[in-house]
Write an enzyme that holds these catalytic residues in place. Structure first.
Site, mmCIF file in Angstrom:
data_model
loop_
_atom_site.group_PDB
_atom_site.id
_atom_site.type_symbol
_atom_site.label_atom_id
_atom_site.label_comp_id
_atom_site.label_asym_id
_atom_site.label_seq_id
_atom_site.Cartn_x
_atom_site.Cartn_y
_atom_site.Cartn_z
ATOM 1 N NE ARG A 146 11.711 -20.186 9.102
ATOM 2 C CZ ARG A 146 10.657 -20.478 9.934
ATOM 3 N NH1 ARG A 146 11.162 -19.661 11.360
ATOM 4 N NH2 ARG A 146 9.690 -21.151 10.214
ATOM 5 C CG ASP A 147 11.466 -23.458 12.800
ATOM 6 O OD1 ASP A 147 11.785 -22.594 13.750
ATOM 7 O OD2 ASP A 147 10.353 -24.261 13.042
ATOM 8 C CB CYS A 178 12.604 -25.469 22.647
ATOM 9 S SG CYS A 178 11.302 -24.863 23.286
#
Ligand code: MG
Length: 325
Positions: A16-17, A241
């Protein structure tokens, strides 16, 4: 006596992330295969998808299909991120048993990320959590910008305490504190946990570090020393990121598991099988993963043993996962 626990829980957030920050669309079947490999590596808690609006995160638009493809997976608790009541309705229909809700410690970040003040996001999640609990689901909560906010700078620990306490009070069973920018250092972890520990049960706290500045494992160590035993990470460091394209994001699960294993702290995760899962998803990304251990394995020429050779005694082992260490 050691200040370290005998074991920790690793919450795998890569599917997910991690994937939500990957630009190349990943086929549903590949996502399902990835989660199965992660589960086979011994990960017992995996956040597999998200019920955010498909037009906002197209990568995770197949949430229902991914969960349906994993319905038979035994022994691993799967969860999905839920942004609001509409997301919860989808989660309920999907049959997932655990959801995660998210807010932030910073007002400016919450306004820009969720489009409402922190208090309003908590009010919304109070309804989501109650409804989820009534349906027999368990709920995890994320607090983003628990250390620094891209708009406000350093976040006072008291602000994190207020949000974490509100989440626990509404019935969330675990609060994951995120270093969203990946800039925190161990003294800041100490300071935050000192504030929280007196007020909240430490066993309900998790830490979600990003390795953007190379401090994630140092921060994990600070968390361990303060009594935290739950850490989030992403296979291979999947995801990058969002605030610094090209830089490392999520702490890589391999790096976390390696540190724990070498320190004698149990995770239940096989580094070798985990690396297989990471190399499997890496094949579909169009770029290499940032995890340091994975890069070391790759540089050493290690490749996963073919499935037919699993039982062979001379199976190739990654240099780092030698059980004699
Ligand atoms: Mg993250």
């Amino acid at each position: 006596m050691s200040v370290y626990p005998s074991g920790v829980k690793v919450v795998e957030v890569g599917p997910r992330d991690g994937l939500q920050n990957e630009p190349v669309p990943i086929p549903t079947e590949v996502k399902i295969g990835f989660v199965r490999k992660l589960a086979a590596a011994g990960l017992r808690e995996i956040e597999v998808t998200s019920f955010v609006r498909p037009d906002r995160v197209p990568q995770l638009a197949d949430a229902e299909a991914v969960l349906a493809g994993l319905a038979d997976l035994p022994g691993t608790r799967l969860s999905a991120l839920v942004p609001n009541e509409r997301g919860l309705a989808r989660a309920l229909r999907s049959g997932v048993r655990r959801i995660a809700v998210f807010t932030a410690a910073s007002e400016s970040f919450t306004e820009r990320n969720i489009g409402m003040p922190v208090e309003a996001s908590l009010e919304s999640f109070r309804r989501v959590t109650q409804e989820a609990a009534a349906a027999g689901m368990s709920v995890r909560g994320y607090v983003s910008t628990a250390f620094y906010c891209p708009y406000e700078g350093p976040i006072p620990p008291a602000q994190v305490l207020r949000v974490a306490a509100a989440l626990l009070q509404m019935g969330v069973d675990e609060v994951s504190l995120g270093d969203t920018l990946g800039v925190a250092v161990p003294t800041e972890v100490d300071r935050l946990l000192e504030t929280l520990r007196g007020e909240l049960p430490v066993e309900r706290l998790a830490l979600h570090f990003h390795d953007t500045s190379g401090t994630a494992l140092a921060n994990v160590l600070a968390g361990l020393q303060a009594g935290v035993t739950v850490f989030d990470s992403s296979a291979g460091g999947l995801g990058g990121c969002p605030f610094a394209p090209g830089a490392a994001g999520n702490l890589a699960t391999e790096d976390l598991v390696y540190l724990m294993e070498r320190m004698g702290i149990e995770t239940g995760v096989s580094l070798e099988k985990l690396a297989e899962a990471s190399l499997f998803i890496e094949d579909h990304l169009g770029h290499g993963l940032s995890g340091k251990l994975l890069q070391r394995l790759r540089a050493s020429g290690w490749t996963p043993a073919p499935a037919t050779e699993v039982a062979a005694t001379n199976r190739t082992k990654p240099a780092c996962a030698d059980s004699s260490s």
